[in-house]
Write an enzyme that holds these catalytic residues in place. Structure first.
Site, mmCIF file in Angstrom:
data_model
loop_
_atom_site.group_PDB
_atom_site.id
_atom_site.type_symbol
_atom_site.label_atom_id
_atom_site.label_comp_id
_atom_site.label_asym_id
_atom_site.label_seq_id
_atom_site.Cartn_x
_atom_site.Cartn_y
_atom_site.Cartn_z
ATOM 1 N N ASP A 87 -27.150 0.329 -49.459
ATOM 2 C CA ASP A 87 -27.746 1.267 -48.357
ATOM 3 C C ASP A 87 -28.874 0.778 -48.066
ATOM 4 O O ASP A 87 -30.014 0.675 -48.789
ATOM 5 C CB ASP A 87 -27.466 2.757 -48.519
ATOM 6 C CG ASP A 87 -27.396 3.803 -47.525
ATOM 7 O OD1 ASP A 87 -26.756 4.395 -47.036
ATOM 8 O OD2 ASP A 87 -28.621 3.584 -46.685
ATOM 9 N N ILE A 88 -29.434 0.783 -46.790
ATOM 10 C CA ILE A 88 -30.689 0.325 -46.369
ATOM 11 C C ILE A 88 -31.819 1.575 -46.690
ATOM 12 O O ILE A 88 -32.839 1.188 -46.879
ATOM 13 C CB ILE A 88 -30.793 -0.016 -44.719
ATOM 14 C CG1 ILE A 88 -32.091 -0.824 -44.596
ATOM 15 C CG2 ILE A 88 -30.881 1.167 -43.884
ATOM 16 C CD1 ILE A 88 -31.950 -1.694 -43.063
ATOM 17 N N ASN B 240 -18.836 11.109 -45.077
ATOM 18 C CA ASN B 240 -19.461 11.822 -44.033
ATOM 19 C C ASN B 240 -18.428 11.732 -42.791
ATOM 20 O O ASN B 240 -18.370 10.440 -42.584
ATOM 21 C CB ASN B 240 -20.726 11.585 -43.693
ATOM 22 C CG ASN B 240 -21.758 11.985 -44.633
ATOM 23 O OD1 ASN B 240 -21.556 13.071 -45.493
ATOM 24 N ND2 ASN B 240 -22.797 11.123 -44.871
ATOM 25 N N GLU C 241 -23.560 9.147 -39.269
ATOM 26 C CA GLU C 241 -24.315 8.705 -38.256
ATOM 27 C C GLU C 241 -23.645 7.344 -37.668
ATOM 28 O O GLU C 241 -23.928 6.982 -36.613
ATOM 29 C CB GLU C 241 -25.682 8.426 -38.849
ATOM 30 C CG GLU C 241 -26.412 9.705 -39.044
ATOM 31 C CD GLU C 241 -27.663 9.689 -39.890
ATOM 32 O OE1 GLU C 241 -27.978 8.436 -40.298
ATOM 33 O OE2 GLU C 241 -28.398 10.545 -40.221
ATOM 34 N N VAL C 242 -23.229 6.565 -38.504
ATOM 35 C CA VAL C 242 -22.546 5.195 -38.163
ATOM 36 C C VAL C 242 -21.161 5.406 -38.062
ATOM 37 O O VAL C 242 -20.460 5.852 -38.927
ATOM 38 C CB VAL C 242 -22.897 4.264 -39.164
ATOM 39 C CG1 VAL C 242 -22.309 3.036 -38.768
ATOM 40 C CG2 VAL C 242 -24.390 4.086 -39.477
ATOM 41 N N HIS D 218 -16.976 4.697 -43.788
ATOM 42 C CA HIS D 218 -17.662 4.159 -45.057
ATOM 43 C C HIS D 218 -17.733 5.331 -45.977
ATOM 44 O O HIS D 218 -17.762 6.404 -45.945
ATOM 45 C CB HIS D 218 -19.364 3.520 -44.575
ATOM 46 C CG HIS D 218 -19.877 4.738 -43.971
ATOM 47 N ND1 HIS D 218 -19.820 4.857 -42.674
ATOM 48 C CD2 HIS D 218 -21.001 5.393 -44.361
ATOM 49 C CE1 HIS D 218 -20.665 5.853 -42.178
ATOM 50 N NE2 HIS D 218 -21.317 6.302 -43.198
ATOM 51 N N HIS E 294 -19.944 6.164 -49.115
ATOM 52 C CA HIS E 294 -21.045 6.138 -49.972
ATOM 53 C C HIS E 294 -20.676 6.291 -51.460
ATOM 54 O O HIS E 294 -20.068 7.514 -51.874
ATOM 55 C CB HIS E 294 -22.137 7.313 -49.709
ATOM 56 C CG HIS E 294 -22.503 7.507 -48.297
ATOM 57 N ND1 HIS E 294 -23.861 7.046 -48.007
ATOM 58 C CD2 HIS E 294 -21.947 7.807 -47.144
ATOM 59 C CE1 HIS E 294 -24.010 7.077 -46.632
ATOM 60 N NE2 HIS E 294 -23.024 7.723 -46.211
HETATM 61 P P1 5GP Z 1 -23.689 8.368 -42.486
HETATM 62 O O1 5GP Z 1 -24.666 9.202 -42.342
HETATM 63 O O2 5GP Z 1 -22.779 7.631 -41.302
HETATM 64 O O3 5GP Z 1 -22.472 8.724 -43.528
HETATM 65 O O4 5GP Z 1 -24.357 6.964 -43.244
HETATM 66 C C1 5GP Z 1 -25.056 5.964 -42.690
HETATM 67 C C2 5GP Z 1 -25.696 5.081 -43.781
HETATM 68 O O5 5GP Z 1 -25.945 3.919 -43.208
HETATM 69 C C3 5GP Z 1 -27.078 5.749 -43.943
HETATM 70 O O6 5GP Z 1 -27.119 6.147 -45.261
HETATM 71 C C4 5GP Z 1 -28.003 4.737 -43.819
HETATM 72 O O7 5GP Z 1 -28.905 4.658 -44.310
HETATM 73 C C5 5GP Z 1 -27.112 3.581 -43.630
HETATM 74 N N1 5GP Z 1 -27.647 2.321 -42.763
HETATM 75 C C6 5GP Z 1 -27.728 2.652 -41.425
HETATM 76 N N2 5GP Z 1 -28.263 1.333 -40.837
HETATM 77 C C7 5GP Z 1 -27.952 0.504 -41.884
HETATM 78 C C8 5GP Z 1 -28.099 -0.827 -41.780
HETATM 79 O O8 5GP Z 1 -28.319 -1.672 -41.038
HETATM 80 N N3 5GP Z 1 -28.030 -1.767 -42.911
HETATM 81 C C9 5GP Z 1 -27.580 -0.861 -44.139
HETATM 82 N N4 5GP Z 1 -27.298 -1.550 -45.177
HETATM 83 N N5 5GP Z 1 -27.474 0.475 -44.174
HETATM 84 C C10 5GP Z 1 -27.784 1.064 -43.026
#
Ligand code: 5GP
Length: 125
Positions: free
Chosen positions: A33-34, A95, A103-104, A108, A110
């Site tokens: 994760d970034i 999520n 968010e994405v 996925h 985690h």
């Molecule tokens: P969500 O909130 O969708 O469950 O989590 C999305 C995750 O993607 C977040 O923890 C965020 O830090 C990670 N993320 C967002 N953009 C990028 C990216 O460009 N590269 C990587 N490696 N992780 C990302």
């Protein structure tokens, strides 16, 4: 549920943006994760275009589903959080949608651990 081909993980899969790869197999990719919320924070994604865990469970093939769970297990082994490999455990989170604070819009998991997690991963910072 329409899959957005321009989401950030689709771009990672197309190698349009880089990632720190942890593991890859035929149908799945895992990368750091970034913005890590724990010492170990790896995202495990299917290569196919699935929006969330619901979409994936309903529409992915048995091979894709098995591949993703195998990737989770391999990531836990590689990052040394697997209880069966002498590690101390981890948190696995998917999520989902607005209430799940996703968010994405590419499914996925985690994998978070390497230290006691407390409430991390269960609420947004
Ligand atoms: P969500 O909130 O969708 O469950 O989590 C999305 C995750 O993607 C977040 O923890 C965020 O830090 C990670 N993320 C967002 N953009 C990028 C990216 O460009 N590269 C990587 N490696 N992780 C990302």
């Amino acid at each position: 549920m329409i899959y957005d081909k321009n989401n950030i993980f689709a771009k990672i899969l197309r190698k349009e943006i880089p990632c720190n790869k942890v593991y890859e197999n035929e149908h799945s990719l895992a990368f750091d994760d970034i913005n890590p919320q724990a010492k170990v924070h790896v995202l495990v994604i299917p290569k196919g275009p699935y929006v969330d865990v619901d979409d994936f469970s309903k529409n992915a093939s048995k091979e894709e589903i098995a591949s993703l769970m195998h990737a989770v297990a391999e990531v836990c082994k590689i990052t040394k959080v697997s209880l069966t490999e002498g590690g101390n455990g981890f948190r696995l989170i998917a999520n989902t949608g607005p209430d799940g604070c996703q968010e994405v819009p590419h499914f996925h998991y985690h994998v978070m651990g390497g230290e006691p997690m407390g409430l991390r991963g269960l609420r947004k910072p």
